[in-house]
Write a protein that holds these residues in place. Structure first.
Motif, PDB file in Angstrom:
ATOM      1  N   UNK A 116       0.861  -1.195   0.000  1.00  0.00           N
ATOM      2  CA  UNK A 116       0.000   0.000   0.000  1.00  0.00           C
ATOM      3  C   UNK A 116       0.891   1.237   0.000  1.00  0.00           C
ATOM      4  N   UNK A 117       0.522   2.217  -0.826  1.00  0.00           N
ATOM      5  CA  UNK A 117       1.320   3.442  -0.940  1.00  0.00           C
ATOM      6  C   UNK A 117       0.451   4.657  -0.633  1.00  0.00           C
ATOM      7  N   UNK A 118       0.792   5.357   0.420  1.00  0.00           N
ATOM      8  CA  UNK A 118       0.095   6.592   0.760  1.00  0.00           C
ATOM      9  C   UNK A 118       1.083   7.746   0.634  1.00  0.00           C
ATOM     10  N   UNK A 119       0.634   8.809   0.006  1.00  0.00           N
ATOM     11  CA  UNK A 119       1.500   9.965  -0.202  1.00  0.00           C
ATOM     12  C   UNK A 119       1.411  10.928   0.984  1.00  0.00           C
ATOM     13  N   UNK A 120       1.960  12.122   0.836  1.00  0.00           N
ATOM     14  CA  UNK A 120       2.059  13.085   1.938  1.00  0.00           C
ATOM     15  C   UNK A 120       0.685  13.556   2.406  1.00  0.00           C
ATOM     16  N   UNK A 121       0.590  13.809   3.717  1.00  0.00           N
ATOM     17  CA  UNK A 121      -0.584  14.434   4.318  1.00  0.00           C
ATOM     18  C   UNK A 121      -1.864  13.607   4.158  1.00  0.00           C
ATOM     19  N   UNK A 122      -1.727  12.303   4.145  1.00  0.00           N
ATOM     20  CA  UNK A 122      -2.899  11.421   4.112  1.00  0.00           C
ATOM     21  C   UNK A 122      -3.325  11.104   5.548  1.00  0.00           C
ATOM     22  N   UNK A 123      -4.646  11.200   5.800  1.00  0.00           N
ATOM     23  CA  UNK A 123      -5.199  10.850   7.112  1.00  0.00           C
ATOM     24  C   UNK A 123      -6.042   9.597   6.960  1.00  0.00           C
ATOM     25  N   UNK A 124      -5.695   8.570   7.722  1.00  0.00           N
ATOM     26  CA  UNK A 124      -6.429   7.305   7.695  1.00  0.00           C
ATOM     27  C   UNK A 124      -7.106   7.137   9.055  1.00  0.00           C
ATOM     28  N   UNK A 125      -8.429   7.261   9.069  1.00  0.00           N
ATOM     29  CA  UNK A 125      -9.178   7.241  10.323  1.00  0.00           C
ATOM     30  C   UNK A 125      -9.287   5.868  10.946  1.00  0.00           C
ATOM     31  N   UNK A 126      -9.698   5.855  12.221  1.00  0.00           N
ATOM     32  CA  UNK A 126      -9.928   4.610  12.950  1.00  0.00           C
ATOM     33  C   UNK A 126     -10.800   3.654  12.153  1.00  0.00           C
ATOM     34  N   UNK A 127     -10.492   2.371  12.291  1.00  0.00           N
ATOM     35  CA  UNK A 127     -11.282   1.281  11.715  1.00  0.00           C
ATOM     36  C   UNK A 127     -11.223   1.224  10.188  1.00  0.00           C
ATOM     37  N   UNK A 128     -10.297   1.945   9.567  1.00  0.00           N
ATOM     38  CA  UNK A 128     -10.148   1.839   8.115  1.00  0.00           C
ATOM     39  C   UNK A 128      -9.571   0.482   7.749  1.00  0.00           C
ATOM     40  N   UNK A 129     -10.024  -0.036   6.596  1.00  0.00           N
ATOM     41  CA  UNK A 129      -9.468  -1.270   6.046  1.00  0.00           C
ATOM     42  C   UNK A 129      -8.988  -0.973   4.629  1.00  0.00           C
ATOM     43  N   UNK A 130      -7.702  -1.215   4.408  1.00  0.00           N
ATOM     44  CA  UNK A 130      -7.104  -0.949   3.103  1.00  0.00           C
ATOM     45  C   UNK A 130      -6.475  -2.245   2.621  1.00  0.00           C
ATOM     46  N   UNK A 131      -6.916  -2.717   1.486  1.00  0.00           N
ATOM     47  CA  UNK A 131      -6.436  -3.996   0.969  1.00  0.00           C
ATOM     48  C   UNK A 131      -5.094  -3.818   0.239  1.00  0.00           C
ATOM     49  N   UNK A 132      -4.743  -4.727  -0.642  1.00  0.00           N
ATOM     50  CA  UNK A 132      -3.412  -4.774  -1.235  1.00  0.00           C
ATOM     51  C   UNK A 132      -3.272  -3.854  -2.451  1.00  0.00           C
ATOM     52  N   UNK A 133      -2.067  -3.332  -2.641  1.00  0.00           N
ATOM     53  CA  UNK A 133      -1.689  -2.576  -3.845  1.00  0.00           C
ATOM     54  C   UNK A 133      -2.547  -1.318  -4.055  1.00  0.00           C
ATOM     55  N   UNK A 134      -2.990  -0.727  -2.991  1.00  0.00           N
ATOM     56  CA  UNK A 134      -3.797   0.493  -3.063  1.00  0.00           C
ATOM     57  C   UNK A 134      -2.883   1.708  -3.124  1.00  0.00           C
ATOM     58  N   UNK A 135      -3.290   2.710  -3.918  1.00  0.00           N
ATOM     59  CA  UNK A 135      -2.609   4.002  -3.987  1.00  0.00           C
ATOM     60  C   UNK A 135      -3.509   5.075  -3.400  1.00  0.00           C
ATOM     61  N   UNK A 136      -2.957   5.848  -2.452  1.00  0.00           N
ATOM     62  CA  UNK A 136      -3.696   6.967  -1.868  1.00  0.00           C
ATOM     63  C   UNK A 136      -2.823   8.211  -1.990  1.00  0.00           C
ATOM     64  N   UNK A 137      -3.308   9.195  -2.722  1.00  0.00           N
ATOM     65  CA  UNK A 137      -2.494  10.356  -3.072  1.00  0.00           C
ATOM     66  C   UNK A 137      -2.645  11.496  -2.052  1.00  0.00           C
ATOM     67  N   UNK A 138      -1.864  12.588  -2.179  1.00  0.00           N
ATOM     68  CA  UNK A 138      -1.784  13.589  -1.106  1.00  0.00           C
ATOM     69  C   UNK A 138      -3.130  14.183  -0.690  1.00  0.00           C
ATOM     70  N   UNK A 139      -3.224  14.433   0.624  1.00  0.00           N
ATOM     71  CA  UNK A 139      -4.341  15.145   1.243  1.00  0.00           C
ATOM     72  C   UNK A 139      -5.658  14.380   1.192  1.00  0.00           C
ATOM     73  N   UNK A 140      -5.596  13.094   0.979  1.00  0.00           N
ATOM     74  CA  UNK A 140      -6.805  12.266   1.064  1.00  0.00           C
ATOM     75  C   UNK A 140      -7.143  12.027   2.539  1.00  0.00           C
ATOM     76  N   UNK A 141      -8.453  12.000   2.844  1.00  0.00           N
ATOM     77  CA  UNK A 141      -8.928  11.737   4.198  1.00  0.00           C
ATOM     78  C   UNK A 141      -9.912  10.574   4.165  1.00  0.00           C
ATOM     79  N   UNK A 142      -9.643   9.553   4.964  1.00  0.00           N
ATOM     80  CA  UNK A 142     -10.588   8.463   5.170  1.00  0.00           C
ATOM     81  C   UNK A 142     -11.290   8.703   6.503  1.00  0.00           C
TER      82      UNK A 142
END
Length: 251
Positions: A116-142
């Motif tokens: 899993x690849x998350x870029x700068x300033x990504x917020x991943x909230x409690x109880x998030x589930x992220x599977x394989x080979x996911x891309x999350x780019x800057x300033x994304x909020x879960x």
């Protein structure tokens, strides 16, 4: 090698060939795999009652860059890599080759797969589930609170190979399907079907992913991205991806 200004608990389990930089702190309840680098001014295994006594486990071959803070109670597979000033709270479990960008923030009770690849300033909230080979780019909020503020926590779930473009917000409980694309600046309040593109605020269906073409003059579809992008992935993984591509060039 441990820098003379670093503070390393004698109770921590430190693998061979681990380097700890200046002014970093390694607390008691920590296991660090071999060949890992902890840069300067990091705090590894910050004590927390919310961890329930579980150790912080960092897999072998990891790189944690300066000014990062990891609470006790989480487990990371081999080759974890971070940017600077990352914060990771308790009870997150992650697979191998996780990349956390600078100023990334992972809250507790998260499940994260491999590569899993998350870029700068990504917020991943409690109880998030992220599977394989996911891309999350800057300033994304879960997000996770369906009616803030409350004690209700409903995490998002991001499925294999999904891509979430910059400055998007995924609202509580949303499922983002495999090989899907969330366009930049989107607010996603409904589930995203596999192999589709959504965008806007609120996000809506735009097209199947295979309608987006590479801007390299080839005319090929940009998605699934695994048909043409492999930088940083091991040979066996790429070989398996390519084996799924039929003669037409589409997955």
């Amino acid at each position: 090698m441990i820098h003379p200004t670093a503070i390393v608990s004698p109770l921590a389990q430190i693998g061979v060939n681990v380097r700890v930089g200046p002014f970093s702190i390694i607390h008691d309840n920590v296991v660090i795999g071999a060949d890992t680098v902890i840069e300067s001014h990091c705090e590894i295994g910050h004590p927390s009652a919310l961890a329930g006594g579980r150790a912080l486990v960092i897999g072998r071959g990891s790189l944690i860059r300066s000014h990062s803070v990891f609470y006790e109670g989480s487990t990371f597979g081999e080759r974890l890599t971070t940017g600077h000033r990352v914060t990771v709270r308790e009870l997150t479990t992650a697979g191998k080759n996780l990349q956390i960008g600078t100023l990334g923030d992972i809250q507790g009770h998260c499940e994260i797969g491999d590569y899993v690849r998350t870029h700068s300033n990504v917020h991943i909230g409690h109880e998030s589930k992220i599977h394989n080979f996911v891309w999350i780019f800057p300033y994304v909020v879960l997000t996770n609170d369906p009616h803030p503020p409350s004690d209700t926590c409903v995490g998002c779930e991001i499925h294999d190979h999904a891509v979430i473009a910059t400055m998007s917000i995924i609202l509580p409980g949303v499922q983002v399907g495999e090989h899907s694309l969330v366009a930049a600046h989107s607010s996603v309040s409904r589930d995203v079907e596999a192999h589709t593109v959504v965008g806007g605020s609120p996000a809506r269906f735009l097209c199947p992913t295979d309608k987006i073409k590479l801007k390299d003059g080839s005319g090929r579809s940009a998605y699934p991205w695994t048909t043409h992008f492999s930088r940083g992935y091991p040979e066996d993984v790429v070989k398996e991806w390519l084996s799924r591509i039929p003669a037409s060039g589409q997955e």
